[in-house]
Design an enzyme around this catalytic site. Structure first.
Site, PDB file in Angstrom:
ATOM      1  N   ASN A   1     -24.110  73.831   4.999  1.00 12.07           N
ATOM      2  CA  ASN A   1     -24.006  72.927   3.844  1.00 12.07           C
ATOM      3  C   ASN A   1     -24.796  73.465   2.653  1.00 12.07           C
ATOM      4  OD1 ASN A   1     -22.579  70.809   5.321  1.00 12.07           O
ATOM      5  ND2 ASN A   1     -24.508  70.552   6.418  1.00 12.07           N
TER       6      ASN A   1
ATOM      7  N   HIS B   1     -21.351  57.985   7.404  1.00 13.82           N
ATOM      8  CA  HIS B   1     -22.157  58.889   8.231  1.00 13.82           C
ATOM      9  C   HIS B   1     -22.909  58.148   9.333  1.00 13.82           C
ATOM     10  CE1 HIS B   1     -25.466  61.834   9.016  1.00 13.82           C
ATOM     11  NE2 HIS B   1     -24.460  62.677   8.854  1.00 13.82           N
TER      12      HIS B   1
ATOM     13  N   GLU C   1     -20.505  57.144   0.968  1.00 17.28           N
ATOM     14  CA  GLU C   1     -20.907  58.508   0.601  1.00 17.28           C
ATOM     15  C   GLU C   1     -20.146  58.864  -0.664  1.00 17.28           C
ATOM     16  OE1 GLU C   1     -20.410  61.182   4.102  1.00 17.28           O
ATOM     17  OE2 GLU C   1     -20.677  59.359   5.271  1.00 17.28           O
TER      18      GLU C   1
ATOM     19  N   SER D   1     -18.748  63.607   4.550  1.00 12.90           N
ATOM     20  CA  SER D   1     -19.249  64.821   5.195  1.00 12.90           C
ATOM     21  C   SER D   1     -18.246  65.482   6.126  1.00 12.90           C
ATOM     22  CB  SER D   1     -20.535  64.519   5.958  1.00 12.90           C
ATOM     23  OG  SER D   1     -20.281  63.606   6.995  1.00 12.90           O
TER      24      SER D   1
ATOM     25  N   ASP E   1     -24.719  57.552  -0.987  1.00 15.33           N
ATOM     26  CA  ASP E   1     -25.279  58.730  -0.332  1.00 15.33           C
ATOM     27  C   ASP E   1     -24.652  59.977  -0.971  1.00 15.33           C
ATOM     28  OD1 ASP E   1     -25.864  60.869   1.333  1.00 15.33           O
ATOM     29  OD2 ASP E   1     -25.751  59.696   3.171  1.00 15.33           O
TER      30      ASP E   1
ATOM     31  N   HIS F   1     -23.662  65.303  -0.031  1.00 16.82           N
ATOM     32  CA  HIS F   1     -22.781  66.455  -0.263  1.00 16.82           C
ATOM     33  C   HIS F   1     -22.288  66.556  -1.706  1.00 16.82           C
ATOM     34  CE1 HIS F   1     -22.622  67.500   3.984  1.00 16.82           C
ATOM     35  NE2 HIS F   1     -22.670  66.195   4.206  1.00 16.82           N
TER      36      HIS F   1
ATOM     37  N   LYS G   1     -29.171  70.362   1.942  1.00 11.90           N
ATOM     38  CA  LYS G   1     -27.831  70.925   1.731  1.00 11.90           C
ATOM     39  C   LYS G   1     -27.901  71.856   0.509  1.00 11.90           C
ATOM     40  CE  LYS G   1     -26.155  67.037   4.373  1.00 11.90           C
ATOM     41  NZ  LYS G   1     -26.383  67.590   5.703  1.00 11.90           N
TER      42      LYS G   1
HETATM   43  C1  LIG Z   1     -23.578  62.069   4.290  1.00  6.62           C
HETATM   44  C2  LIG Z   1     -24.840  62.457   4.978  1.00  6.62           C
HETATM   45  N1  LIG Z   1     -25.896  61.665   4.871  1.00  6.62           N
HETATM   46  C3  LIG Z   1     -27.067  61.953   5.467  1.00  6.62           C
HETATM   47  C4  LIG Z   1     -27.203  63.102   6.221  1.00  6.62           C
HETATM   48  C5  LIG Z   1     -28.501  63.389   6.892  1.00  6.62           C
HETATM   49  O1  LIG Z   1     -29.249  64.262   6.140  1.00  6.62           O
HETATM   50  P1  LIG Z   1     -30.375  65.160   6.811  1.00  6.62           P
HETATM   51  O2  LIG Z   1     -29.702  66.375   7.311  1.00  6.62           O
HETATM   52  O3  LIG Z   1     -31.349  65.421   5.706  1.00  6.62           O
HETATM   53  O4  LIG Z   1     -30.978  64.354   7.921  1.00  6.62           O
HETATM   54  C6  LIG Z   1     -26.133  63.985   6.330  1.00  6.62           C
HETATM   55  C7  LIG Z   1     -26.284  65.230   7.092  1.00  6.62           C
HETATM   56  O5  LIG Z   1     -25.581  65.562   7.965  1.00  6.62           O
HETATM   57  C8  LIG Z   1     -24.910  63.644   5.715  1.00  6.62           C
HETATM   58  O6  LIG Z   1     -23.843  64.434   5.824  1.00  6.62           O
END
Ligand SMILES: Cc1ncc(COP(=O)(O)O)c(C=O)c1O
Length: 380
Positions: A38, A124, A168, A172, A197, A200, A231
């Site tokens: 990512n 997520h 999001e 993801s 969120d 990405h 990421k």
């Molecule tokens: C949309 C989304 N939110 C949160 C996370 C979690 O982030 P982190 O990798 O910092 O725990 C991810 C990671 O996979 C994600 O894709």
């Protein structure tokens, strides 16, 4: 260890193996082409970002030494937070050790017993898991279907004290996005607290890489903005930014995910801080990555695979069957190409897929072997 307990674990694991859902640690060795991360601009290898990490270590040491409310919150964390607040135009914020924990904290500790959370069906896992552990009632609306969201809002809003909507910006596992402008129209008509969120979206979208909310000019209307440092920002850790100071103060006072864990290392904060400086200047790389992503999807369609016209670097190639998904992943790996194979429960049953994740260093010609393997697979 009692034999009965171990047997119980083994029975569960055998079932996962039989269903091709078993996960195991695989040592990541160098491959010719990595389409599995990512780090959309490969900044973890950027000299300025590495220097940011080294300088922070030199100045503050290898660890933060404590949880944030003891003595773990250091000037390097404050610098990073200030930069994030300025970049994302939010007045208040805090850092978390991971995006997973940040989402858990928000969902578990902000909505209360009298509230409703409306979440995208494909949200997520960090949010989905917290929904079932929090106090509030929750409902899922169909994936990026804002008409369905509006229907639920109209139907249920009157029964709850506060309604939260969580989505999001770039999904993801699907690489698609909700229409944020439409979402804000709905929000103006049916007020709710919006949690967005941008894990990405950050780096990839927006004039300065501030995310999809920046690109759509709706940053101000996002009440609670979450993002990860792991990421595009090439580090690890996360941030929660808010319009209201009370949100940040509440999490600081009650979120165990924040209070009871040793804080981010100075290297993480230093790297992320330098990565922001670099990301701000990446307009042309952003444009090329989005063009590459569009062309990649076009090429998939031309080769007989289902795709769409989106331009995010996350491109799902849905295979359906778990075993076949693993076989195709392994075939790509034999050819030096690393791609993630995503299976339930990460994605819904019957939608196992390869998750291609492009980055700005990938060239069209490097993708030729990828399409050759896909062709070989189709004609097997
Ligand atoms: C949309 C989304 N939110 C949160 C996370 C979690 O982030 P982190 O990798 O910092 O725990 C991810 C990671 O996979 C994600 O894709």
């Amino acid at each position: 260890m009692t034999p009965l307990f171990e047997q119980r674990l083994k029975t569960k694991l055998t079932r996962l193996q039989e269903e091709n859902l078993f996960r195991e640690m695989r040592l990541f060795k160098n491959c010719t082409l990595n389409l599995s991360g990512n780090d959309y601009f490969q900044l973890r290898l950027h000299p300025e970002v590495q220097k940011g990490a080294s300088l922070a270590i030199e100045k503050y040491g290898t660890g933060s030494g404590a949880s944030p409310l003891l003595s773990g919150f250091l000037p390097c964390h404050q610098d990073l937070l200030d930069k994030l607040l300025k970049w994302k135009h939010k007045p208040f914020g805090m850092l978390f050790n991971t995006g997973f924990l940040a989402n858990q904290a928000i969902i578990k500790h902000l909505p209360g017993k009298k509230d409703l959370v409306l979440a995208d069906r494909l949200i997520h896992h960090s949010i989905a898991q917290a929904l079932s552990q929090g106090q509030a009632r929750f409902k899922r609306y169909d994936h990026i279907d804002l008409d369905h969201l509006e229907e639920l809002l109209i139907k249920h809003q009157g029964k709850y004290e506060t309604v939260f909507v969580v989505t999001e910006s770039v999904f993801s596992m699907d690489g698609d996005c909700p229409d944020l402008n439409h979402l804000m129209d709905i929000k103006r008509k049916n007020p709710f607290v919006l949690i967005l969120d941008e894990a990405h979206g950050t780096g990839v979208y927006g004039k300065t890489g501030g995310g999809l909310a920046e690109e759509k000019n709706v940053l101000k209307e996002v009440d609670i903005l979450v993002g990860t440092l792991g990421k595009s920002l090439a580090s690890a850790g996360a941030y929660v930014l808010a319009e209201s100071e009370a949100v940040i103060q509440t999490l600081t006072n009650i979120a165990g995910e924040y209070i009871y864990s040793t804080f981010l290392t100075p290297a993480q904060a230093g790297a992320a801080s330098s990565a922001i400086d670099v990301v701000l200047e990446l307009s042309s790389q952003r444009e090329s990555l989005r063009n590459l992503s569009k062309n990649f999807r076009r090429r998939l369609e031309e080769s007989g695979w289902e795709s769409n016209e989106l331009d995010s670097p996350i491109v799902p190639i849905v295979i359906g069957d778990e075993n076949e998904t693993l076989q195709l992943r392994d075939l790509l790996l034999e050819n030096g190409i690393l791609v993630g194979a995503v299976r339930p429960p990460t994605v819904p049953r019957g939608t196992s897929r390869l998750r291609v994740s492009l980055h700005s260093d990938v060239t069209e010609s490097q993708l030729e072997p990828f399409f050759n393997v896909l062709e070989q697979w189709k004609n097997r």
